[in-house]
Design a protein around this motif. Structure first.
Motif, PDB file in Angstrom:
ATOM      1  N   UNK A  17      -4.478  73.554  -9.256  1.00  0.00           N
ATOM      2  CA  UNK A  17      -5.588  72.638  -9.892  1.00  0.00           C
ATOM      3  C   UNK A  17      -6.389  71.951  -9.202  1.00  0.00           C
ATOM      4  N   UNK A  18      -7.501  71.799  -9.452  1.00  0.00           N
ATOM      5  CA  UNK A  18      -8.416  70.874  -8.823  1.00  0.00           C
ATOM      6  C   UNK A  18      -7.942  69.723  -8.351  1.00  0.00           C
ATOM      7  N   UNK A  19      -7.455  68.912  -9.272  1.00  0.00           N
ATOM      8  CA  UNK A  19      -6.905  67.581  -8.935  1.00  0.00           C
ATOM      9  C   UNK A  19      -5.697  67.543  -7.690  1.00  0.00           C
ATOM     10  N   UNK A  20      -5.278  68.650  -7.612  1.00  0.00           N
ATOM     11  CA  UNK A  20      -4.127  68.714  -6.583  1.00  0.00           C
ATOM     12  C   UNK A  20      -4.797  69.066  -5.209  1.00  0.00           C
ATOM     13  N   UNK A  21      -6.116  69.877  -5.400  1.00  0.00           N
ATOM     14  CA  UNK A  21      -6.552  70.071  -4.189  1.00  0.00           C
ATOM     15  C   UNK A  21      -7.248  68.659  -3.441  1.00  0.00           C
ATOM     16  N   UNK A  22      -8.046  68.068  -4.553  1.00  0.00           N
ATOM     17  CA  UNK A  22      -8.463  66.575  -4.137  1.00  0.00           C
ATOM     18  C   UNK A  22      -7.387  65.739  -3.290  1.00  0.00           C
ATOM     19  N   UNK A  23      -6.089  65.833  -3.970  1.00  0.00           N
ATOM     20  CA  UNK A  23      -4.721  65.068  -3.531  1.00  0.00           C
ATOM     21  C   UNK A  23      -4.384  65.667  -1.961  1.00  0.00           C
ATOM     22  N   UNK A  24      -4.323  66.957  -1.880  1.00  0.00           N
ATOM     23  CA  UNK A  24      -3.523  67.368  -0.951  1.00  0.00           C
ATOM     24  C   UNK A  24      -4.477  67.689   0.253  1.00  0.00           C
ATOM     25  N   UNK A  25      -5.605  68.113  -0.135  1.00  0.00           N
ATOM     26  CA  UNK A  25      -6.613  68.446   1.065  1.00  0.00           C
ATOM     27  C   UNK A  25      -8.061  67.887   0.785  1.00  0.00           C
TER      28      UNK A  25
ATOM     29  N   UNK B 276     -12.404  70.274 -21.236  1.00  0.00           N
ATOM     30  CA  UNK B 276     -11.508  69.772 -22.249  1.00  0.00           C
ATOM     31  C   UNK B 276     -10.195  70.488 -21.832  1.00  0.00           C
ATOM     32  N   UNK B 277     -10.169  71.436 -20.679  1.00  0.00           N
ATOM     33  CA  UNK B 277      -8.820  72.040 -20.518  1.00  0.00           C
ATOM     34  C   UNK B 277      -8.011  71.101 -19.285  1.00  0.00           C
ATOM     35  N   UNK B 278      -8.856  69.918 -19.040  1.00  0.00           N
ATOM     36  CA  UNK B 278      -7.977  69.082 -17.935  1.00  0.00           C
ATOM     37  C   UNK B 278      -7.339  67.918 -18.719  1.00  0.00           C
ATOM     38  N   UNK B 279      -6.132  67.430 -18.024  1.00  0.00           N
ATOM     39  CA  UNK B 279      -5.612  66.438 -18.417  1.00  0.00           C
ATOM     40  C   UNK B 279      -6.588  65.098 -18.242  1.00  0.00           C
ATOM     41  N   UNK B 280      -6.250  64.158 -18.837  1.00  0.00           N
ATOM     42  CA  UNK B 280      -6.918  62.861 -18.449  1.00  0.00           C
ATOM     43  C   UNK B 280      -6.793  62.370 -17.256  1.00  0.00           C
ATOM     44  N   UNK B 281      -5.600  62.683 -16.512  1.00  0.00           N
ATOM     45  CA  UNK B 281      -5.531  62.162 -15.268  1.00  0.00           C
ATOM     46  C   UNK B 281      -6.379  63.007 -14.419  1.00  0.00           C
ATOM     47  N   UNK B 282      -6.428  64.141 -14.509  1.00  0.00           N
ATOM     48  CA  UNK B 282      -7.265  64.918 -13.549  1.00  0.00           C
ATOM     49  C   UNK B 282      -8.698  64.795 -13.920  1.00  0.00           C
ATOM     50  N   UNK B 283      -9.089  64.340 -15.142  1.00  0.00           N
ATOM     51  CA  UNK B 283     -10.573  64.062 -15.391  1.00  0.00           C
ATOM     52  C   UNK B 283     -10.846  62.858 -14.705  1.00  0.00           C
TER      53      UNK B 283
END
Length: 385
Positions: free
Chosen positions: A127-135, A214-221
């Motif tokens: 997921x895109x928020x995981x990409x931001x966190x990891x790399x 709309x498919x993202x969690x509030x945390x990811x958004x």
């Protein structure tokens, strides 16, 4: 050059996933093919004399303008940053290594293709928020404040962009359109240039099945909002500036930009598609090997050209390519709004539509003859492969 010198070339700063493929496609058709410099795929051409081109486009930054002797007319489009990032994230997922290696990643360093391949890999797996966190470095380059980076002319890899510099770059652009008002923006651009209209626009490079907010969690958004905060502020300024400009131009007797000297495609009586195309709804030119250039009719299912008015008794239209010949069964041809019967035949590896023109149609002559083609459906090779 003195500031009052007219701007004779158009530079389109194409920010990825802002509708730029559609915009650059239709803009480029108004110039001769030889006058266009698209900087999308390698190897890099000689950029020693940019002023000889009339239309230049690519995934560039505002610092590219420093390469011109005479300042170009600079155009770009901006998009809500969350929508842009999600579209980019989804667009990267199906990219093949071969396609990535073919791209001209201008001023991005020797390992640019490797970084993009890594981003493609991450987009498929996480997921895109995981990409931001990891790399975060990869995420910053491709999903961060890329719009601010383009306008500020900062390092394409990201990290040093600022809102103040981006706003300065915004003010230096001659025209800034909005992706969510694409047709309207292009209509105003053509008015500023004094051109014929280019709408309706055939949409190209649209990411199918993309992730929506709309498919993202509030945390990811929340993570995305923070990650694109400069672009968010930039976009809000751009929308307000766009509204002010439209209000001003709407009340002007002549909305053309006096600084631009970029003539529209001239009207001729025998049009080839390597020439400037005085028409609309054509998808950007393509070429197969050494064959002449051609342009597809896009998803609008209609396209037109203006030809020089003449007393010709027939109209000949060469159809170089059709992904599905059955589409031509629905072909309709009209001249100045009046349908004309036509016949299809094969000639020299192309399909030819020939229409007889009755002399009575020429009694009330128009300065130009508008030829419109319509079909019930369209398809391109990229739609099936």
């Amino acid at each position: 050059m003195p500031a009052e010198d007219p701007k004779t070339s158009l530079l389109f700063l194409h920010i990825p996933k802002t509708g730029g493929a559609t915009v650059t496609g239709v803009l480029s058709t108004r110039f001769a093919e030889a006058d266009c410099l698209p900087l999308y795929q390698g190897p890099a051409p000689d950029l020693g004399d940019l002023d000889r081109f009339r239309y230049i486009t690519g995934h560039l930054t505002a610092s590219f303008t420093e390469r011109f002797r005479r300042p170009p007319f600079v155009v770009t489009f901006l998009r809500d940053p969350i929508d842009r990032v999600l579209s980019s994230y989804s667009f990267l997922q199906p990219m093949s290594p071969e396609y990535v290696r073919s791209l001209l990643l201008f001023e991005r360093g020797e390992d640019a293709h490797d970084r993009l391949l890594r981003c493609v890999e991450l987009s498929r797996e996480l997921p895109i928020d995981e990409i931001i966190r990891r790399e975060p470095e990869i995420a910053t380059e491709y999903f961060g404040n890329r719009q601010a980076r383009v306008l500020s002319g900062s390092d394409p890899r990201g990290g040093d962009e600022s809102l103040d510099r981006a706003l300065e770059g915004l003010a230096r652009c001659d025209f800034v359109g909005l992706t969510d008002r694409l047709d309207e923006s292009v209509q105003w651009l053509t008015r500023r240039l004094g051109w014929r209209d280019l709408t309706p626009l055939p949409r190209t490079n649209v990411t199918s099945g993309r992730v929506h907010r709309e498919q993202l969690s509030s945390r990811a958004l929340d993570a995305l909002r923070e990650f694109t905060s400069i672009d968010g502020e930039l976009h809000r300024h751009a929308v307000a500036d766009y509204e002010r400009r439209i209000s001003k131009w709407s009340s002007a007797e002549d909305p053309r930009d006096a600084a631009a000297d970029i003539p529209d495609a001239p009207v001729v009586d025998d049009l080839r598609f390597d020439q400037p195309i005085p028409g609309a709804s054509w998808v950007a030119r393509e070429r197969v090997g050494a064959e002449p250039s051609f342009a597809w009719i896009g998803d609008t299912r209609t396209a037109w050209v203006d030809l020089e008015e003449s007393a010709a008794e027939s109209l000949r239209i060469e159809i170089a390519h059709s992904i599905d010949r059955s589409i031509l069964e629905s072909l309709r041809v009209s001249v100045n709004g009046t349908a004309v019967p036509h016949e299809l035949s094969a000639s020299d590896d192309v399909i030819v539509a020939t229409a007889r023109l009755r002399r009575r149609r020429l009694r009330r002559r128009a300065r130009v003859t508008r030829v419109t083609l319509e079909v019930d459906r369209t398809a391109r090779p990229s739609d099936v492969h």
